[in-house]
Design a protein around this motif. Sequence first.
Motif, PDB file in Angstrom:
ATOM      1  N   ILE A  13      -8.238   2.232  -3.260  1.00  0.00           N
ATOM      2  CA  ILE A  13      -9.397   3.135  -3.254  1.00  0.00           C
ATOM      3  C   ILE A  13      -8.996   4.493  -2.689  1.00  0.00           C
ATOM      4  O   ILE A  13      -9.350   5.551  -3.244  1.00  0.00           O
ATOM      5  CB  ILE A  13     -10.543   2.513  -2.439  1.00  0.00           C
ATOM      6  CG1 ILE A  13     -11.077   1.261  -3.131  1.00  0.00           C
ATOM      7  CG2 ILE A  13     -11.666   3.535  -2.232  1.00  0.00           C
ATOM      8  CD1 ILE A  13     -12.075   0.481  -2.308  1.00  0.00           C
ATOM      9  N   THR A  16      -7.224   6.974  -5.012  1.00  0.00           N
ATOM     10  CA  THR A  16      -7.986   7.697  -6.030  1.00  0.00           C
ATOM     11  C   THR A  16      -8.343   9.108  -5.571  1.00  0.00           C
ATOM     12  O   THR A  16      -8.667   9.971  -6.398  1.00  0.00           O
ATOM     13  CB  THR A  16      -9.288   6.950  -6.374  1.00  0.00           C
ATOM     14  OG1 THR A  16     -10.172   6.984  -5.239  1.00  0.00           O
ATOM     15  CG2 THR A  16      -9.009   5.519  -6.781  1.00  0.00           C
ATOM     16  N   GLY A  17      -8.318   9.336  -4.254  1.00  0.00           N
ATOM     17  CA  GLY A  17      -8.677  10.636  -3.716  1.00  0.00           C
ATOM     18  C   GLY A  17     -10.171  10.855  -3.602  1.00  0.00           C
ATOM     19  O   GLY A  17     -10.614  11.909  -3.119  1.00  0.00           O
ATOM     20  N   ARG A  18     -10.966   9.878  -4.008  1.00  0.00           N
ATOM     21  CA  ARG A  18     -12.422  10.040  -3.959  1.00  0.00           C
ATOM     22  C   ARG A  18     -12.938   9.808  -2.546  1.00  0.00           C
ATOM     23  O   ARG A  18     -12.432   8.967  -1.806  1.00  0.00           O
ATOM     24  CB  ARG A  18     -13.087   9.075  -4.929  1.00  0.00           C
ATOM     25  CG  ARG A  18     -12.745   9.360  -6.389  1.00  0.00           C
ATOM     26  CD  ARG A  18     -13.493   8.444  -7.328  1.00  0.00           C
ATOM     27  NE  ARG A  18     -14.939   8.595  -7.185  1.00  0.00           N
ATOM     28  CZ  ARG A  18     -15.820   8.123  -8.072  1.00  0.00           C
ATOM     29  NH1 ARG A  18     -15.376   7.482  -9.153  1.00  0.00           N
ATOM     30  NH2 ARG A  18     -17.105   8.275  -7.880  1.00  0.00           N
ATOM     31  N   LYS A  19     -13.969  10.545  -2.187  1.00  0.00           N
ATOM     32  CA  LYS A  19     -14.564  10.428  -0.854  1.00  0.00           C
ATOM     33  C   LYS A  19     -15.954   9.797  -0.906  1.00  0.00           C
ATOM     34  O   LYS A  19     -16.614   9.683   0.136  1.00  0.00           O
ATOM     35  CB  LYS A  19     -14.670  11.815  -0.210  1.00  0.00           C
ATOM     36  CG  LYS A  19     -13.330  12.557  -0.116  1.00  0.00           C
ATOM     37  CD  LYS A  19     -12.335  11.811   0.745  1.00  0.00           C
ATOM     38  CE  LYS A  19     -11.031  12.604   0.880  1.00  0.00           C
ATOM     39  NZ  LYS A  19      -9.999  11.851   1.652  1.00  0.00           N
ATOM     40  N   ASP A  20     -16.409   9.400  -2.096  1.00  0.00           N
ATOM     41  CA  ASP A  20     -17.765   8.887  -2.241  1.00  0.00           C
ATOM     42  C   ASP A  20     -17.792   7.378  -2.484  1.00  0.00           C
ATOM     43  O   ASP A  20     -18.769   6.828  -2.981  1.00  0.00           O
ATOM     44  CB  ASP A  20     -18.482   9.597  -3.389  1.00  0.00           C
ATOM     45  CG  ASP A  20     -17.754   9.455  -4.727  1.00  0.00           C
ATOM     46  OD1 ASP A  20     -16.602   8.993  -4.727  1.00  0.00           O
ATOM     47  OD2 ASP A  20     -18.344   9.809  -5.758  1.00  0.00           O
ATOM     48  N   VAL A  21     -16.722   6.687  -2.130  1.00  0.00           N
ATOM     49  CA  VAL A  21     -16.639   5.245  -2.311  1.00  0.00           C
ATOM     50  C   VAL A  21     -16.873   4.558  -0.961  1.00  0.00           C
ATOM     51  O   VAL A  21     -16.253   4.916   0.043  1.00  0.00           O
ATOM     52  CB  VAL A  21     -15.268   4.815  -2.877  1.00  0.00           C
ATOM     53  CG1 VAL A  21     -15.195   3.290  -3.002  1.00  0.00           C
ATOM     54  CG2 VAL A  21     -15.019   5.484  -4.220  1.00  0.00           C
TER      55      VAL A  21
END
Length: 387
Positions: A13, A16-21
């Motif tokens: 996770i 992915t570089g996402r901060k909204d998970v």
Amino acid sequence: ADADMTAIIAKAIAATGRKDVRFNICRWAFPGTWAADIAGSWRTTRDIRASWKSISDIIAENLYLSAYASAGHFNDLDMLEVGQIKGAVKSAFGSSGDTGMTLDEEAAHFGMWCIMSSPLVLGNDVRITPPSTMKLVTNPYLLRMNQDPLGLQAYVAARDGEAYILVKDADVLFGKSRYVALYNAEDTEHEFTVKAADLDLGGKVAAFDLMERADVGEFENEVCVKVRPHAARFFRLDAEKRLDRVIYEAETAYLSDYSEIDDSSYGATNSCVVQGRAYYAPAQGASGGVAVVNLGARESNDLIWKSVNVSESGKYRLVFRVSTPEPRKFYVQVDGGAKERIWIGKATDGFSDTHLDVELKKGVHSVRLTNAYGKTPDIDFMRVEKR
């Protein structure tokens, strides 16, 4: 295996570089202290149902997990069953347990999830949410208690049978404002005697009722409040003084090896005995009816009170109430310093006191109990006395 596999998922996770998970762990029991390093929340019980038995059982399982919640890392009590009112609920599982709740039970359910800082996820059909339920779940004062930036879970400050007083700081650590729940799991009305000193508050104390959304007056020293069966009341208390906490129950302490699962069984008692971990257990004669047992036998199987706050520098006596069926010892470590041995030379009949005198500077300290070489006594609480 659980920790290793979950760590792999967490790394994927993050990659992915996402901060909204948001990452939640679910093994239908408290997974272990390792979870806080990986996930934002973790389920602590089996699946919830729309019944008072399910709700009260889940609350009971979480009453003594306050040490494991912190900002961004929460015990997840499962989805909310609000809106499932007795006489109107239609179970997706037939007649297998969704009996519905009274309005008092529904309010206690939502409020206890809020004061325990559980994630709030509606599990009802939102298309047919009753107006009273909508008013409950949008109550800004309850939501503020749940979303308090400190991220604390309330701990049990006093208990009388199955009636509990829970408390946690509001807005500022060790400040003059605290959230309080009067939770009555009993089948009859209970009259609570709320003592300001038990909540570490002094002077005049102003009370705001979160459910009623109204100020309800001031008190000094103590006040009596009646709570209906299967119900709870929730308050924000603002006091003239903040007092140092005196009693640190063992069931509010952090157990470094604590977990409620292993490869073969669920449940704190079975799992912890199998794995040789300390755990929280009912104990006759313990001040809150609960003690920490099975402590020691290796260095990591310890108990830590992480936030022992004193407002003045000076000499203090740490009094430990313990019970042991045979001569045992334990070591006390303050702020990671040298270990001081306490030897209980004979078996005690029930719980008795032993102590250690220490010098503490003004501020927050940690007190750790351990014994790498054998079992420690069972621990009821620590009392912090200014000398």
